[in-house]
Design an enzyme around this catalytic site. Sequence first.
Site, PDB file in Angstrom:
ATOM      1  N   ASN A  97      18.448 -41.062  16.695  1.00  0.00           N
ATOM      2  CA  ASN A  97      17.149 -40.765  16.093  1.00  0.00           C
ATOM      3  C   ASN A  97      16.524 -42.116  15.742  1.00  0.00           C
ATOM      4  OD1 ASN A  97      14.969 -40.049  14.603  1.00  0.00           O
ATOM      5  ND2 ASN A  97      16.086 -38.950  12.999  1.00  0.00           N
ATOM      6  N   LYS A 117      13.732 -42.662  14.680  1.00  0.00           N
ATOM      7  CA  LYS A 117      12.759 -42.543  13.576  1.00  0.00           C
ATOM      8  C   LYS A 117      11.481 -43.294  13.961  1.00  0.00           C
ATOM      9  CE  LYS A 117      16.479 -41.633  10.417  1.00  0.00           C
ATOM     10  NZ  LYS A 117      16.978 -41.636   9.050  1.00  0.00           N
ATOM     11  N   HIS A 132      14.623 -32.230   9.903  1.00  0.00           N
ATOM     12  CA  HIS A 132      15.214 -33.452   9.336  1.00  0.00           C
ATOM     13  C   HIS A 132      14.808 -33.548   7.866  1.00  0.00           C
ATOM     14  CE1 HIS A 132      16.150 -37.647   8.606  1.00  0.00           C
ATOM     15  NE2 HIS A 132      16.903 -37.612   9.682  1.00  0.00           N
ATOM     16  N   GLU A 141      13.835 -35.937   6.183  1.00  0.00           N
ATOM     17  CA  GLU A 141      12.610 -36.717   5.960  1.00  0.00           C
ATOM     18  C   GLU A 141      11.370 -35.861   6.222  1.00  0.00           C
ATOM     19  OE1 GLU A 141      13.753 -40.015   8.453  1.00  0.00           O
ATOM     20  OE2 GLU A 141      15.334 -40.503   7.026  1.00  0.00           O
ATOM     21  N   GLU A 192      23.558 -33.591   7.644  1.00  0.00           N
ATOM     22  CA  GLU A 192      23.106 -34.910   7.210  1.00  0.00           C
ATOM     23  C   GLU A 192      22.916 -34.911   5.696  1.00  0.00           C
ATOM     24  OE1 GLU A 192      21.200 -37.296  10.658  1.00  0.00           O
ATOM     25  OE2 GLU A 192      19.638 -36.335   9.503  1.00  0.00           O
ATOM     26  N   GLY A 211      20.599 -43.694   5.695  1.00  0.00           N
ATOM     27  CA  GLY A 211      19.971 -45.000   5.534  1.00  0.00           C
ATOM     28  C   GLY A 211      20.480 -45.792   4.347  1.00  0.00           C
ATOM     29  N   SER A 261      24.390 -42.813   7.970  1.00  0.00           N
ATOM     30  CA  SER A 261      25.072 -44.117   7.974  1.00  0.00           C
ATOM     31  C   SER A 261      26.264 -44.179   8.917  1.00  0.00           C
ATOM     32  CB  SER A 261      25.467 -44.538   6.555  1.00  0.00           C
ATOM     33  OG  SER A 261      24.307 -44.692   5.754  1.00  0.00           O
ATOM     34  N   GLY A 313      20.866 -42.824  13.054  1.00  0.00           N
ATOM     35  CA  GLY A 313      19.580 -43.450  12.785  1.00  0.00           C
ATOM     36  C   GLY A 313      19.648 -44.944  13.033  1.00  0.00           C
ATOM     37  N   GLY A 314      19.824 -45.723  11.961  1.00  0.00           N
ATOM     38  CA  GLY A 314      19.768 -47.185  12.031  1.00  0.00           C
ATOM     39  C   GLY A 314      20.589 -47.791  13.159  1.00  0.00           C
TER      40      GLY A 314
HETATM   41  P1  13P Z   1      21.064 -43.419   9.385  1.00  0.00           P
HETATM   42  O1  13P Z   1      22.072 -43.403  10.506  1.00  0.00           O
HETATM   43  O2  13P Z   1      20.127 -44.583   9.451  1.00  0.00           O
HETATM   44  O3  13P Z   1      21.703 -43.229   8.048  1.00  0.00           O
HETATM   45  O4  13P Z   1      20.124 -42.130   9.622  1.00  0.00           O
HETATM   46  C1  13P Z   1      20.709 -40.896   9.792  1.00  0.00           C
HETATM   47  C2  13P Z   1      19.664 -39.945  10.192  1.00  0.00           C
HETATM   48  O5  13P Z   1      18.830 -39.555   9.409  1.00  0.00           O
HETATM   49  C3  13P Z   1      19.664 -39.505  11.593  1.00  0.00           C
HETATM   50  O6  13P Z   1      18.785 -38.437  11.776  1.00  0.00           O
END
Ligand code: 13P
Length: 251
Positions: free
Chosen positions: A9, A11, A94, A96, A166, A172, A211, A232-233
């Site tokens: 992802n 983002k 998600h 967010e 999640e 994050g 993470s 994500g990251g």
């Molecule tokens: P991180 O891997 O940056 O923590 O993000 C997880 C996420 O929200 C994937 O959708």
Amino acid sequence: MARKLVAANWKMNGSVSGNAELAARVVEGVASLASEVVLCVPFPYLVQVGSLLEHSRIGLGAQDLSEHEAGAYTGEVSAAMLKDVGCSHVVVGHSERRKYHGESDAVVLAKVRRAQAAGLVPIVCVGESREQREAGDTERVVLGQLEAVFGGLDDAAARRLVLAYEPIWAIGTGLAATPEMAQAVHASIRGALRARVGDEADDLPLLYGGSVNADNAQALFAMPDIDGALVGGASLDAEAFVSICIAVSGR
Ligand code: 13P
């Protein structure tokens, strides 16, 4: 054994030049792996990344879609459009989106239905906040989010979901859930899924997100009910993301 899947992802990250390099390195890095890999990228880059993934074994995903079918919804993107530009998957619900865009369980369900009607696989996200975990509410919150989706789907549709746990506090933050914490929730999710679709629940991939990185992936994937990750990251770093894909394949 459940299908294995790692979804990136990105983002709200990316650029035309950066995407080309990142996607090329991921395509090369995962070419010989057996697990499924999907890149969920921002809308403006779907066509570009889709063409970079052509002839690869990697799927293309979006990060959201409209709950509406078509028409006067300025700024929205429909399921049919995502399908039209080559998406196979779409992230739905998600945290967010739930937090910053007020997406309710009802909206999440509407989006899941739109996605499936267009032939997309929804990657449905569930997860608790830190306060909810500290109050001992994790299972109630997660299973409640899940039931809100299950409740609106027939059995065949329930079998075409990918679920991602999640925990919001792990996203994050660099503070992933421990493998044992994640496994406990995944086992509950698997139980709910089994109650809904029977033995086929064991084939459906349950992803962990929050993470995930090259260092913790292997221990997470060693858990019996963690079949992959939503990353994500670390998905913005080709080397780290490929390591995570290798870790899930090598289990
Ligand atoms: P991180 O891997 O940056 O923590 O993000 C997880 C996420 O929200 C994937 O959708």
